[in-house]
Scaffold this motif. Structure first.
Motif, PDB file in Angstrom:
ATOM      1  N   ASP A   6       0.846  -1.168   0.053  1.00  0.00           N
ATOM      2  CA  ASP A   6       0.059  -0.024   0.053  1.00  0.00           C
ATOM      3  C   ASP A   6       0.764   1.228   0.045  1.00  0.00           C
ATOM      4  O   ASP A   6       0.383   2.398   0.141  1.00  0.00           O
ATOM      5  N   THR A   7       2.324   1.136  -0.235  1.00  0.00           N
ATOM      6  CA  THR A   7       3.002   2.194  -0.214  1.00  0.00           C
ATOM      7  C   THR A   7       3.487   2.847  -1.744  1.00  0.00           C
ATOM      8  O   THR A   7       3.893   1.947  -2.518  1.00  0.00           O
ATOM      9  N   HIS A  10       1.272   7.690  -5.065  1.00  0.00           N
ATOM     10  CA  HIS A  10      -0.152   8.148  -4.962  1.00  0.00           C
ATOM     11  C   HIS A  10      -1.143   6.976  -4.721  1.00  0.00           C
ATOM     12  O   HIS A  10      -0.592   5.717  -4.533  1.00  0.00           O
ATOM     13  N   VAL A  11      -2.275   7.324  -4.347  1.00  0.00           N
ATOM     14  CA  VAL A  11      -3.215   6.245  -4.036  1.00  0.00           C
ATOM     15  C   VAL A  11      -3.976   5.894  -5.161  1.00  0.00           C
ATOM     16  O   VAL A  11      -4.669   6.640  -5.877  1.00  0.00           O
ATOM     17  N   LYS A  15      -8.039   1.834  -3.947  1.00  0.00           N
ATOM     18  CA  LYS A  15      -7.628   2.203  -2.612  1.00  0.00           C
ATOM     19  C   LYS A  15      -8.024   3.465  -1.897  1.00  0.00           C
ATOM     20  O   LYS A  15      -7.845   3.799  -0.669  1.00  0.00           O
ATOM     21  N   VAL A  16      -8.638   4.259  -2.540  1.00  0.00           N
ATOM     22  CA  VAL A  16      -9.384   5.725  -2.221  1.00  0.00           C
ATOM     23  C   VAL A  16     -10.112   5.593  -0.867  1.00  0.00           C
ATOM     24  O   VAL A  16     -10.078   6.444   0.046  1.00  0.00           O
ATOM     25  N   PHE A  19      -8.192   5.771   2.132  1.00  0.00           N
ATOM     26  CA  PHE A  19      -7.309   6.970   2.238  1.00  0.00           C
ATOM     27  C   PHE A  19      -8.050   7.958   3.186  1.00  0.00           C
ATOM     28  O   PHE A  19      -9.204   8.332   2.975  1.00  0.00           O
ATOM     29  N   PRO A  37      -9.933  13.036   0.702  1.00  0.00           N
ATOM     30  CA  PRO A  37      -9.264  11.750   0.014  1.00  0.00           C
ATOM     31  C   PRO A  37     -10.054  11.782  -1.557  1.00  0.00           C
ATOM     32  O   PRO A  37      -9.486  11.302  -2.373  1.00  0.00           O
ATOM     33  N   THR A  43      -4.210  11.226  -5.267  1.00  0.00           N
ATOM     34  CA  THR A  43      -4.996  10.293  -5.955  1.00  0.00           C
ATOM     35  C   THR A  43      -4.559  10.423  -7.435  1.00  0.00           C
ATOM     36  O   THR A  43      -4.852   9.488  -8.505  1.00  0.00           O
ATOM     37  N   THR A  56       2.645   8.005   0.176  1.00  0.00           N
ATOM     38  CA  THR A  56       1.321   7.408   1.104  1.00  0.00           C
ATOM     39  C   THR A  56       1.415   6.061   1.355  1.00  0.00           C
ATOM     40  O   THR A  56       2.396   5.475   0.712  1.00  0.00           O
ATOM     41  N   THR A  58       0.276   2.769   4.523  1.00  0.00           N
ATOM     42  CA  THR A  58      -0.575   2.219   5.745  1.00  0.00           C
ATOM     43  C   THR A  58       0.557   2.015   6.927  1.00  0.00           C
ATOM     44  O   THR A  58       1.719   2.009   6.541  1.00  0.00           O
TER      45      THR A  58
END
Length: 187
Positions: A6-7, A10-11, A15-16, A19, A37, A43, A56, A58
């Protein structure tokens, strides 16, 4: 190689929904949404990916990274850094053993400067009295939204603290958390 799924810079669209929003505390102590988000610039894949910030991720991913550091550069049988390289990275590289109060330029910092050295990517606690915090020999860094991690080889400890509050100096989360945790160690 660390399984940090999850790194990224950008997201991803799928997965938004996970966020977090980012907030700023105003002079009236009210929280103001500063990064929604749904409309966040995080994003979108940036044209320039900074080597010094902008990721970004977790808490679980960040913890895997820190655990790799705590374990001397290896995690789940995968060697990322050599132990000597890692040791060199968290040594104070400031000339003459100085701290950041003597060499930092500007007022922005993710860390206090008194008694804090700097290595190759990490701040490090050089003196308990100067910093007003326990944990000499640890190494750490904070993020823009008041996040912080540290690794303490002496205590064999890793800590990750995540929040979404700007600017990072709004509250002394970092110093208070560090002193609470270290004060609880009895062995």
């Amino acid at each position: 190689p660390l399984g940090m799924v999850d790194t990224a810079f950008h997201v991803a669209p799928d997965k938004v929904d996970r966020f977090c929003a980012n907030y700023q505390r105003g002079p009236d102590k009210a929280l103001k949404l500063i990064d929604d988000p749904e409309t966040s610039h995080f994003t979108r894949d940036p044209a320039f990916k900074s080597g010094g910030g902008g990721l970004t991720g977790t808490t679980a991913d960040y913890m895997r990274f820190c655990e790799m550091l705590r374990r001397g550069g290896e995690m789940d049988g995968v060697r990322i850094l050599g132990p000597r390289t890692l040791e060199m990275m968290h040594m104070n590289h400031l000339p003459g053993g100085k701290d950041l109060t003597q060499l930092a330029i500007g007022t922005f910092s993710e860390t206090a400067n008194e008694g804090v050295g700097f290595g190759l990517g990490f701040a490090s606690t050089q003196g308990v009295v100067e910093t007003g915090a326990l944990g000499v020999g640890d190494y750490y860094w904070g993020g823009a939204a008041s996040t912080i991690f540290w690794v303490d080889p002496k205590e064999d400890m890793t800590m990750v603290f995540m929040t979404q509050l700007m600017p990072s100096g709004t509250f002394n989360f970092r110093g208070q958390l560090k002193n609470l945790i270290y004060s609880a160690i009895v062995e």
